[in-house]
Motif scaffolding. Structure first.
Motif, PDB file in Angstrom:
ATOM      1  N   SER A   1       0.826  -1.212   0.000  1.00 14.68           N
ATOM      2  CA  SER A   1       0.000   0.000   0.000  1.00 14.68           C
ATOM      3  C   SER A   1       0.853   1.253   0.000  1.00 14.68           C
ATOM      4  CB  SER A   1      -0.910  -0.001   1.223  1.00 14.68           C
ATOM      5  OG  SER A   1      -1.729  -1.150   1.204  1.00 14.68           O
ATOM      6  N   GLY A   2       2.174   1.081   0.046  1.00 15.81           N
ATOM      7  CA  GLY A   2       3.074   2.233  -0.049  1.00 15.81           C
ATOM      8  C   GLY A   2       3.472   2.842   1.288  1.00 15.81           C
ATOM      9  N   ALA A   3       3.097   2.193   2.392  1.00 12.17           N
ATOM     10  CA  ALA A   3       3.392   2.776   3.712  1.00 12.17           C
ATOM     11  C   ALA A   3       4.904   2.876   3.937  1.00 12.17           C
ATOM     12  CB  ALA A   3       2.744   1.942   4.816  1.00 12.17           C
ATOM     13  N   LEU A   4       5.574   1.741   3.818  1.00 12.90           N
ATOM     14  CA  LEU A   4       7.024   1.757   4.032  1.00 12.90           C
ATOM     15  C   LEU A   4       7.713   2.633   2.985  1.00 12.90           C
ATOM     16  CD1 LEU A   4       9.522   0.686   5.524  1.00 12.90           C
ATOM     17  CD2 LEU A   4       9.599  -1.176   3.862  1.00 12.90           C
ATOM     18  N   THR A   5       7.216   2.580   1.754  1.00 13.36           N
ATOM     19  CA  THR A   5       7.821   3.359   0.657  1.00 13.36           C
ATOM     20  C   THR A   5       7.892   4.843   1.010  1.00 13.36           C
ATOM     21  OG1 THR A   5       6.588   1.827  -0.718  1.00 13.36           O
ATOM     22  CG2 THR A   5       7.792   3.571  -1.863  1.00 13.36           C
ATOM     23  N   MET A   6       6.822   5.364   1.605  1.00 13.46           N
ATOM     24  CA  MET A   6       6.809   6.797   1.949  1.00 13.46           C
ATOM     25  C   MET A   6       7.910   7.116   2.967  1.00 13.46           C
ATOM     26  SD  MET A   6       2.887   7.932   2.134  1.00 13.46           S
ATOM     27  CE  MET A   6       1.951   6.449   2.271  1.00 13.46           C
ATOM     28  N   ALA A   7       8.073   6.234   3.939  1.00 11.43           N
ATOM     29  CA  ALA A   7       9.109   6.463   4.959  1.00 11.43           C
ATOM     30  C   ALA A   7      10.488   6.360   4.315  1.00 11.43           C
ATOM     31  CB  ALA A   7       8.959   5.451   6.091  1.00 11.43           C
ATOM     32  N   LEU A   8      10.649   5.415   3.386  1.00 12.00           N
ATOM     33  CA  LEU A   8      11.938   5.262   2.699  1.00 12.00           C
ATOM     34  C   LEU A   8      12.237   6.513   1.870  1.00 12.00           C
ATOM     35  CD1 LEU A   8      11.695   1.540   1.475  1.00 12.00           C
ATOM     36  CD2 LEU A   8      13.062   2.394   3.390  1.00 12.00           C
ATOM     37  N   LEU A   9      11.217   7.009   1.154  1.00 13.19           N
ATOM     38  CA  LEU A   9      11.414   8.194   0.305  1.00 13.19           C
ATOM     39  C   LEU A   9      11.830   9.390   1.148  1.00 13.19           C
ATOM     40  CD1 LEU A   9       8.379   7.767  -2.111  1.00 13.19           C
ATOM     41  CD2 LEU A   9      10.783   7.811  -2.799  1.00 13.19           C
ATOM     42  N   ARG A  10      11.197   9.528   2.305  1.00 10.45           N
ATOM     43  CA  ARG A  10      11.570  10.653   3.176  1.00 10.45           C
ATOM     44  C   ARG A  10      13.000  10.503   3.673  1.00 10.45           C
ATOM     45  NH1 ARG A  10       6.722  12.749   7.090  1.00 10.45           N
ATOM     46  NH2 ARG A  10       7.657  11.366   8.584  1.00 10.45           N
ATOM     47  N   ALA A  11      13.370   9.253   4.011  1.00  7.19           N
ATOM     48  CA  ALA A  11      14.698   9.035   4.601  1.00  7.19           C
ATOM     49  C   ALA A  11      15.824   9.166   3.574  1.00  7.19           C
ATOM     50  CB  ALA A  11      14.753   7.664   5.281  1.00  7.19           C
ATOM     51  N   VAL A  12      15.599   8.723   2.335  1.00  7.56           N
ATOM     52  CA  VAL A  12      16.678   8.832   1.331  1.00  7.56           C
ATOM     53  C   VAL A  12      16.760  10.247   0.779  1.00  7.56           C
ATOM     54  CG1 VAL A  12      16.556   6.394   0.668  1.00  7.56           C
ATOM     55  CG2 VAL A  12      15.351   8.086  -0.726  1.00  7.56           C
TER      56      VAL A  12
END
Ligand code: SAH
Length: 278
Positions: A111-122
């Motif tokens: 659903s993209g939950a982890l992806t959003m956190a990854l995008l913010r962190a990178v």
């Protein structure tokens, strides 16, 4: 990425909290009204307000309004696949050492939950490449990501089976949230740079055991560690200051491993150390 401060604008997501802190999220649209607990809230009134403002519905009930934090957005957004809970995402970012500028491969996007956190962190200098076998889940995830953080120009989504291999090389990190992460271990070992990190998120110990055995057998990884994350909320009401009766007790186990340099800086006859796969 979207500006996340200042007065609220049309198209933004807001969360309204009632007196029991129950959350109601909505996307602001001029002329729209939302029905909350039997009263109407006019979006025209909310547009232009600052976060933290108290708003009243037509039935007289009052709510406090904010832009949702990432954790609030994740728990309220439309889901295709089950999301990774914020408590686990927080630890994943540190245990997998996701840093600004990193290239991270993710499987699957869900659903993209982890992806959003990854995008913010990178951050804008980094890149996230997400593999997903289900086109409908990928579409849902991208819509969620756009709604929360605007157009993600450092995200690539591949509608591909990651068990068939990771195409990228010299990646910094790989995060696996799918049923059989051990099927990615061999190609992850090829794709990760030396010192890169693999993290698998899986719900049962039998899966953990298979992943650990595979990491050991490939001989490419070291510093293997499995952890779980328990967060126990507390109630604080007057003199009653104690742990809440309920908590999220189990979600998944996190297993991390670090890619070795096979050509080797490790002395041939160095004794194995605790937690190292040799
Ligand atoms: N981490 C996500 C949830 C992922 S759920 C989140 O926080 O929102 C697991 C996802 O992996 C599902 O969407 C599923 O379709 C996908 N998946 C399962 N096997 C896969 C494979 N072999 N290759 C790519 N994606 C896969």
């Amino acid at each position: 990425m979207k500006i996340a401060a200042g007065p609220l604008r049309e198209g933004e997501t807001v969360v309204l909290l009632d007196r029991k802190n129950r959350e109601y999220t909505m996307v602001l649209k001029g002329g729209n009204k939302s029905d909350i607990r039997g009263g109407m809230v006019s979006h025209d009134e909310l547009i232009g307000m600052e976060e933290g403002a108290v708003v009243r519905s037509s039935s007289g009930e009052s709510f406090i309004m904010f832009r949702p934090t990432l954790a609030q957005f994740i728990l309220n957004m439309p889901r295709g696949a089950q999301v990774i809970y914020p408590k686990d995402i927080g630890v994943i970012l540190i245990w997998a050492d996701i840093y600004p500028g990193a290239t991270v491969v993710e499987g699957g996007i869900g659903s993209g939950a982890l992806t959003m956190a990854l995008l913010r962190a990178v951050g804008p200098e980094g890149r996230v490449i997400s593999y997903e076998i289900r086109q409908d889940f990928a579409r849902r995830a991208i819509a969620n990501i756009r709604q929360y953080m605007g157009e993600p120009d450092n995200l690539t989504v591949k509608i591909k089976d990651i068990y068939m291999g990771v195409e990228e090389k010299q990646i910094d990190r790989i995060i696996l949230d799918l049923p059989e992460p051990w099927r990615v271990v061999e190609s992850a070992a090829e794709s990760l740079r030396s010192g890169g990190i693999l993290l698998g998120y899986i719900p049962t110990v039998l899966q953990v055991k298979t992943l650990l055995d595979t990491l050991k057998d490939t001989g490419n990884f070291t510093l293997v560690q499995t952890v779980e994350v328990l967060i126990r909320p507390w109630d604080a009401k007057g003199l009653s200051l104690r742990p809440a009766h309920r908590m999220v007790a189990h979600t998944g186990f996190l297993t991390v491993a670090r890619k070795k340099n096979r050509g080797g800086n490790i002395a041939k006859n160095a004794p194995p150390r605790d937690g190292q796969c040799v």
